[in-house]
Scaffold this active site. Structure first.
Site, PDB file in Angstrom:
ATOM      1  N   ILE A   1     -31.270   5.433  21.515  1.00 16.61           N
ATOM      2  CA  ILE A   1     -30.471   6.622  21.202  1.00 16.61           C
ATOM      3  C   ILE A   1     -31.293   7.863  21.518  1.00 16.61           C
ATOM      4  CG2 ILE A   1     -29.232   7.897  19.407  1.00 16.61           C
ATOM      5  CD1 ILE A   1     -28.804   5.249  17.950  1.00 16.61           C
TER       6      ILE A   1
ATOM      7  N   ASN B   1     -32.195  12.817  12.711  1.00 17.09           N
ATOM      8  CA  ASN B   1     -32.687  12.551  11.360  1.00 17.09           C
ATOM      9  C   ASN B   1     -33.252  13.808  10.712  1.00 17.09           C
ATOM     10  OD1 ASN B   1     -32.088   9.852  10.828  1.00 17.09           O
ATOM     11  ND2 ASN B   1     -33.902   9.092  11.887  1.00 17.09           N
TER      12      ASN B   1
ATOM     13  N   ASP C   1     -28.376   6.777   9.719  1.00 15.56           N
ATOM     14  CA  ASP C   1     -27.894   5.407   9.531  1.00 15.56           C
ATOM     15  C   ASP C   1     -26.448   5.253   9.990  1.00 15.56           C
ATOM     16  OD1 ASP C   1     -30.326   4.651   8.507  1.00 15.56           O
ATOM     17  OD2 ASP C   1     -29.665   4.545   6.417  1.00 15.56           O
TER      18      ASP C   1
ATOM     19  N   GLU D   1     -34.276   3.045  16.615  1.00 20.26           N
ATOM     20  CA  GLU D   1     -33.038   3.416  17.302  1.00 20.26           C
ATOM     21  C   GLU D   1     -32.873   2.677  18.620  1.00 20.26           C
ATOM     22  OE1 GLU D   1     -35.988   6.780  18.376  1.00 20.26           O
ATOM     23  OE2 GLU D   1     -35.682   5.322  16.776  1.00 20.26           O
TER      24      GLU D   1
END
Length: 301
Positions: free
Chosen positions: A180, A187, A196, A222
């Site tokens: 990702i 985050n 999440d 990720e």
């Protein structure tokens, strides 16, 4: 022609396995059955009264083209009175993409005037096979609890199995390594709970758009990995591009805003002299080639 009582007709519709909904000529949703709720995650209360222009389900085709703002099967049916069928990817309430087969038909009154449209849509995402897969992975402690994908140990075991089949049966396979883009920034900006949700959304798209004989897992953080069977490098590139597009067109809702993410992908085919380590190393280099060339890209080799 059988003239069914209204309550009998509603009972039949509510017990369909297919999603079923009705719109008027303004494409405002006026009915939404239980199967539609189950497939999409959206309840009737959330959908009835909304219009297709609200882009709630955000239908796209395999190339990522938004069908809610152009080339809409329902609009074509209402305008032309012709039935229409198409495979599209709808957006689940949790953000991920689900492939569905849609069939639209015009709705007419007693004077044969078009007053709206009917759509039936069928989940074609191997839902039952995925349920069984999750159950088996739980029993073997191979499940990543957050994403409901196989964990790293599962993928490592699958790679060993794939190499054995390649040697014994000359069965080709390759891997897609996905990461990702800008996940740390997500985050840091929105917090780990939203992070999440992003991870679960990406995993949901992988689960629901995969073939039953391919394997996907969370490699760590990720990063995700897919083991893809019986594909040439060109076919793998096309598959990787489809996954990249579906993920880039998926989103979650946070504070009434859409949060989109993209992935970079490295795709490669297992060679005769490869080991799991060399195969992963090559895909990792290709992944970071995609990162270095601007992200949201597929690199093959």
């Amino acid at each position: 022609m059988i003239n069914l009582p209204y309550h009998s007709l509603i009972n039949i519709i509510e017990n369909l396995n297919d999603g079923f909904y009705l719109v008027n000529c303004d494409k405002k949703i006026i009915y939404w059955n239980k199967a539609a709720e189950n497939i999409t995650g959206f309840t009737a209360d959330e959908v009835v009264g909304r219009t297709c222009a609200d882009n709630l389900l955000a239908h796209i085709d395999k190339n990522g083209k938004n069908l809610c703002t152009s080339s809409c099967p329902m609009s074509e049916t209402i305008q032309t009175r012709n039935c229409h069928s198409q495979m599209v990817y709808l957006r689940h309430k949790q953000g991920f993409r689900i492939p569905v087969s849609v069939r639209t038909s015009p709705m007419v009154d007693e004077n044969d005037e078009v007053i709206g449209g009917v759509e039936l849509f069928t989940d074609i995402s191997n839902f039952k096979a995925n349920e069984q897969r999750i159950s088996e992975l739980k029993q073997l402690a191979f499940l990543d609890n957050l994403t409901q994908l196989g964990n790293r140990h599962y993928i490592e075991e699958k790679l060993i199995e794939q190499f054995a089949q390649k040697k014994r049966l000359n069965k080709s396979f390759g891997i897609l390594l996905m990461d990702i883009d800008n996940f740390k920034s997500i985050n840091d900006t929105y917090g780990h709970m939203i992070g999440d949700e992003i991870l679960k959304s990406v995993a949901g798209t992988l689960i629901n758009s995969s073939r039953s004989f391919d394997f996907y897992g969370r490699w760590g953080g990720e990063e995700f990995i897919g083991i893809v069977n019986n594909e040439t490098l060109d076919e793998m590139k096309a598959m990787a591009e489809r996954i990249r597009t579906l993920i880039s067109q998926s989103y979650i809702i946070h504070n009434q805003k859409r949060l989109f993410v993209t992935v970079s992908i490295g795709a490669t085919i297992a060679l005769d002299d490869d080991t799991p380590k060399s195969l992963f190393s090559r895909s990792d280099k290709l992944l970071y080639q995609s990162k270095n060339e601007g992200k949201n890209l597929v690199s093959v080799g």
